[in-house]
Design a protein around this motif. Structure first.
Motif, PDB file in Angstrom:
ATOM      1  N   UNK A 251       1.146  -0.998  -0.329  1.00 49.28           N
ATOM      2  CA  UNK A 251      -0.020  -0.109  -0.199  1.00 49.28           C
ATOM      3  C   UNK A 251       1.193   1.215  -0.145  1.00 49.28           C
ATOM      4  N   UNK A 252       2.255   0.649  -0.124  1.00 50.88           N
ATOM      5  CA  UNK A 252       3.652   2.711   0.041  1.00 50.88           C
ATOM      6  C   UNK A 252       4.081   2.279  -0.727  1.00 50.88           C
ATOM      7  N   UNK A 253       3.493   1.389  -1.954  1.00 53.59           N
ATOM      8  CA  UNK A 253       4.193   1.894  -3.356  1.00 53.59           C
ATOM      9  C   UNK A 253       3.187   2.593  -4.372  1.00 53.59           C
ATOM     10  N   UNK A 254       3.855   3.169  -5.538  1.00 54.22           N
ATOM     11  CA  UNK A 254       2.901   3.668  -5.811  1.00 54.22           C
ATOM     12  C   UNK A 254       2.628   2.852  -7.073  1.00 54.22           C
ATOM     13  N   UNK A 255       1.569   3.174  -7.873  1.00 52.93           N
ATOM     14  CA  UNK A 255       0.457   2.633  -8.682  1.00 52.93           C
ATOM     15  C   UNK A 255       1.189   2.824  -9.958  1.00 52.93           C
ATOM     16  N   UNK A 256       0.524   4.691 -10.114  1.00 50.39           N
ATOM     17  CA  UNK A 256       0.860   5.423 -11.294  1.00 50.39           C
ATOM     18  C   UNK A 256       0.610   6.325 -10.738  1.00 50.39           C
ATOM     19  N   UNK A 257       1.137   7.453 -11.698  1.00 50.10           N
ATOM     20  CA  UNK A 257       1.458   8.850 -11.593  1.00 50.10           C
ATOM     21  C   UNK A 257       0.546   9.554 -12.808  1.00 50.10           C
ATOM     22  N   UNK A 258      -0.726  10.263 -12.342  1.00 46.72           N
ATOM     23  CA  UNK A 258      -1.089  10.569 -13.738  1.00 46.72           C
ATOM     24  C   UNK A 258      -0.752  12.437 -13.911  1.00 46.72           C
ATOM     25  N   UNK A 259      -0.592  13.058 -15.163  1.00 44.79           N
ATOM     26  CA  UNK A 259       0.077  14.081 -15.255  1.00 44.79           C
ATOM     27  C   UNK A 259      -1.468  14.913 -15.492  1.00 44.79           C
ATOM     28  N   UNK A 260      -1.084  16.013 -15.128  1.00 45.59           N
ATOM     29  CA  UNK A 260      -2.272  17.052 -14.790  1.00 45.59           C
ATOM     30  C   UNK A 260      -2.188  18.147 -15.094  1.00 45.59           C
ATOM     31  N   UNK A 261      -3.144  18.467 -15.885  1.00 46.99           N
ATOM     32  CA  UNK A 261      -2.619  19.917 -16.487  1.00 46.99           C
ATOM     33  C   UNK A 261      -4.459  20.441 -16.211  1.00 46.99           C
ATOM     34  N   UNK A 262      -3.919  21.923 -16.544  1.00 47.91           N
ATOM     35  CA  UNK A 262      -5.048  22.993 -16.244  1.00 47.91           C
ATOM     36  C   UNK A 262      -4.994  23.846 -18.083  1.00 47.91           C
ATOM     37  N   UNK A 263      -5.437  24.140 -18.913  1.00 50.79           N
ATOM     38  CA  UNK A 263      -4.878  25.295 -19.605  1.00 50.79           C
ATOM     39  C   UNK A 263      -6.498  26.211 -19.868  1.00 50.79           C
ATOM     40  N   UNK A 264      -6.184  26.708 -20.200  1.00 50.12           N
ATOM     41  CA  UNK A 264      -7.200  28.342 -20.340  1.00 50.12           C
ATOM     42  C   UNK A 264      -8.029  28.055 -22.256  1.00 50.12           C
TER      43      UNK A 264
END
Length: 833
Positions: A542-555
């Motif tokens: 449970x301490x291992x990361x499963x995945x990184x999700x890149x999040x971006x917001x643009x106008x």
């Protein structure tokens, strides 16, 4: 503008063709010929100073000399004449014009601007320029230059392309198919796709809408109109340009609006058959009826490729069919055998009608000596009433025109291949599922402390005042933590999307560096999909990361603030998953995004949903956020924000979808109770159900103008899931000591798309009557409508509803008669003057 005066376009009573001509090949000649060939039965006036008569009609020399105002004018003259013509038509009282000519130069654009200026004082609507025209076949109105006359049907066609419009009209004409309306939008200088969707949403003659476009103008208006239309009827959209970098944004917008996106023109054409002809209630399953094994195999392959599901049959259905048709192979698909007779198809439909779990009926057949196509078609027509979820047919080799028209007359669509039939049905299922997504009740939004929101807004404004344009490090962490997010300002390795790591994922180097971080956690790694559910893994995992999700917001210039979520491929070979999202997101919409990833089953969904929703809420509440980039590092049981950067500015574009309007929340002491008055939210459905159940049958009759029973989920969803851009429902609630919230009353105002008039309705729990709660709610909805710029607030009540009539009088409404002698009308002018 929106639907103002569009009824003139779609329900015309007269037409003038400005520039009508008999010169072969001229635009004026083509438009004039099509008006005459269509057989429009209202007054028709050709206008051209060069002629005295055309086609037996007296020609008017000038638009200003028309004997009366035409409902619609079709303008076929050069651009320099447009301003003067529009000015004259507006003065006469014409309410709609179609400009067929193109704009090709800066000078032409100047003339168009002057024409629009001339139209505006008279509220004259303009389609075009460069429009092929508007066709309403039920009225035999062919106003423009379509390639052929058009039959009446149940599907509306709306397109930005003249060439595609002509091709589609010709294709449908050759197959005996028709349209409720066909619109070629042209340059959309005034009337655009959103306007037409708004009108067609409530058009009783339109059962479905097919939309072809490249771009969306006025995204907020378009999204509001599309969502309203998709709640009422199927809306299918075709957009070319899959290679366009912004194409994923359009996919997200269509999905959010409840529309079904199709990938090819062929698919859209098939829906003219399925939706324009059929009366199909698309469930999730279907039953396939055919004659032999070969056809059954082909059809099953087509259904599987389209993602359709054949219904499992109850044993009783197998037994009944085996007894009635001993040579048939019972089951789904049902194989009637090589010696099947036409009446066997009818027998199958009758027997299956008793077992509704068998779903929609599909008949796939190739003509045989014992069962010619024409006779099988007649058997389907005679037994169509037994297919309670609808009947679709596929005849290899097609059918003759007479048989086709007979099937169409009974609401039975006919396709030429199982593949086309299966894909058409799959899109109906997609629409049903999309509509259900619009109507589902989401989980509660995360509770937010208003002081924290105020503090976040103050932090952003203070930074801007200090000349800062970004929040990073500790400042960004402090900002996001106000919305309940857990933030780490150091990623412990290359950020997702950097040159050293795949977009949205963890590289091996990141794993190694993560193990050396301050927390000394085990190396971050993706959990092997073969391991199974993360809940079954050890505490260490449970301490291992499963995945990184890149999040971006643009106008975005059109859609305003837009999220992009990127997750890496599981296998490292396929393309990353990139999904767009339009704020505001709630947990239900976030779940829709998350579940499209193959990582979804490897993490507990709630932390990811809460994080995405919190980010959305931050963007909605703090209008100074114009962009952001961060990583959501998902563990099996939690989500952490890594290395956020927020871009800030004094102003940004409007959101395409209006978020929950928190500014209308108010808490006050009333009649010894602490009452909160606020806009209704989707998660109020359960409380609204209890509110309705607490009203007496008589109070419900007075509110809904007739006896009503209980309300189902879809009805309650319509009451609680509203478009705040055009509708408001304010509820008065109280919260008990145990945390249970009760709804005491509700007042609604629904504005027309032009915001000219809003219709109100108010209801109070029966046990709260006589305590002036209705007055409290009415005061607030009047104030809301006036602040919104609505000109008139109107309503109605049954004549015997004396308390409502008294309340309306006390609020300042004028009492007016209606066409129904049993109904009283209310009307109030809201303009300050």
């Amino acid at each position: 503008m929106t639907v103002r005066n569009l009824d003139a376009l779609f329900r015309p009573k007269s037409v003038a063709v400005i520039g009508a001509s008999e010169r072969p090949g001229s635009t004026g000649a083509m438009v004039w010929a099509r008006v005459l060939e269509g057989g429009f039965n209202g007054p028709v006036w050709p206008v051209n100073p060069k002629y005295e008569t055309l086609g037996g009609h007296k020609v008017i020399g000038d638009a200003g000399d028309l004997p009366q105002a035409p409902t619609v004018a079709v303008i076929c003259t050069p651009p320099d004449s447009w301003p003067g013509i529009i000015h004259k038509l507006g003065g006469l009282g014409t309410r709609a014009a179609i400009i067929v000519g193109e704009v090709r130069s800066d000078e032409d654009r100047l003339h168009l601007r002057h024409a629009l200026s001339a139209a505006r004082p008279n509220l004259l609507r303009i389609v075009g320029p460069g429009s092929l025209g508007v066709v309403s076949p039920a009225l035999r109105a062919h106003f423009g230059a379509p390639s052929c006359t058009v039959k009446a049907g149940g599907v509306a066609w709306v397109s930005q392309s003249n060439a595609l419009t002509n091709a589609v009209l010709g294709w449908a004409h050759a197959r005996g198919l028709g349209f409720s309306h066909a619109v070629a939008l042209g340059g959309e200088a005034d009337v655009d796709a959103g306007d037409v969707l708004d009108y067609l949403a409530s058009d009783p003659g339109t059962r479905a809408i097919l939309l072809e476009l490249d771009t969306v103008r006025a995204a907020r208006k378009f999204m509001s109109a599309a969502r309203a239309a998709a709640r009422n009827k199927p809306v299918l959209a075709l957009r070319s340009g899959r290679a366009d970098p912004d194409d994923g944004l359009y996919t997200a917008a269509f999905r959010r609006a409840g529309m079904v996106r199709v990938d090819a023109l062929d698919d859209l054409l098939d829906e003219i058959e399925t939706l324009g002809v059929g009366r199909v209630a698309a469930g999730a399953t279907a039953t396939l009826i055919t004659s032999d094994r070969g056809l059954a195999t082909l059809a099953c392959d087509a259904f599987a490729a389209a993602g359709d599901t054949l219904a499992p049959w109850p044993s009783e259905a197998d037994a009944a069919l085996t007894e009635a048709l001993p040579y048939a192979v019972a089951g789904n698909p049902l194989q009637l055998g090589d010696d099947a007779r036409p009446e066997h198809f009818g027998t199958a439909l009758k027997l299956l009608a008793e077992h509704r779990s068998t779903g929609t009926a599909f008949v796939v057949h190739a003509s045989t000596h014992g069962a010619p196509v024409g006779e099988v078609a007649q058997a389907l027509i005679e037994n169509q009433r037994f297919a309670y979820r609808g009947l679709l047919a596929c005849f290899f080799g097609g059918v003759d025109a007479a048989t086709r028209d007979a099937l169409h007359a009974q609401g039975i669509p006919v396709h030429t291949t199982p593949q086309r039939l299966a894909r058409a049905f799959a899109r109906l299922v997609d629409y049903r599922m999309g509509r259900e997504l619009l109507m589902q009740t989401p989980e509660d939004l995360p509770a937010q402390i208003p002081e924290e929101i105020d503090a976040a807004q103050a932090q952003a404004r203070a930074a801007i005042a200090a000349g800062e344009h970004e929040l990073t490090g500790a400042a960004a962490a402090q900002f996001l933590e106000r919305f309940g997010l857990s933030v780490e300002t150091h990623a412990g390795g290359p950020q997702a999307g950097s040159p050293q790591a795949p977009m949205g994922g963890l590289s091996e180097k990141a794993d190694e560096e993560s193990a050396q971080g301050p927390a000394q956690e085990p190396a971050a790694q993706r959990i092997d999909p073969l391991i199974g559910d993360c809940a079954d893994q050890s505490a260490t995992s449970s301490r291992r990361s499963v995945v990184d999700i890149a999040v971006e917001l643009h106008d975005d210039d059109n859609f305003g603030p837009v999220f992009r979520f990127t997750a890496p491929s599981v296998d490292g070979v396929s393309d990353p998953l990139r999904v767009y999202g339009l704020p505001p997101l709630n947990p239900m919409l976030a779940r829709d995004i998350v579940t499209r990833s193959r990582y979804a089953r490897l993490i507990a969904p709630e932390p990811a949903l809460a994080a995405m929703t919190a980010l959305s809420q931050a963007v909605c509440d703090v209008k100074e956020i114009v962009g952001l980039s961060l990583t959501l590092r998902a563990f099996s049981d939690r989500v952490v924000v890594i290395a956020p950067t927020l871009k800030i500015a004094p102003t940004r574009s409007r959101l395409a979808i209006v978020p929950y309007p928190r500014r209308f929340e108010e808490t006050l002491d009333w009649q010894g109770l602490r009452v909160t008055v606020r806009p209704i939210r989707p998660e109020d459905e359960a409380a609204h159900h209890d509110f309705v159940e607490a009203m007496t049958p008589e109070d419900l009759r007075l509110r809904f103008f007739g006896a009503v029973g209980s309300f189902d989920h879809s009805q309650l969803a319509r009451m609680t899931q509203i478009d705040y851009d055009r509708e408001m429902a304010l509820i008065a609630t109280v919260t008990s000591e145990d945390g249970f919230t009760r709804t005491l009353g509700v007042v609604r105002a629904v504005a027309d798309p032009d915001n000219e008039t809003a219709e109100f309705a108010v209801a109070v729990r029966s046990d709260q009557k006589g305590r002036r709660l209705g007055q409290l709610l009415m005061d607030r909805i009047i104030k809301y409508a006036r602040a919104r710029g609505t000109h008139w607030l109107v309503g109605e009540a049954l004549r015997e509803n004396t308390p409502m009539i008294a309340l309306a009088r006390s609020c300042g409404f004028t009492i007016t008669p209606t066409e129904d002698p049993g109904v009283i009308g209310f009307r109030m002018a809201l303009d300050e003057t």
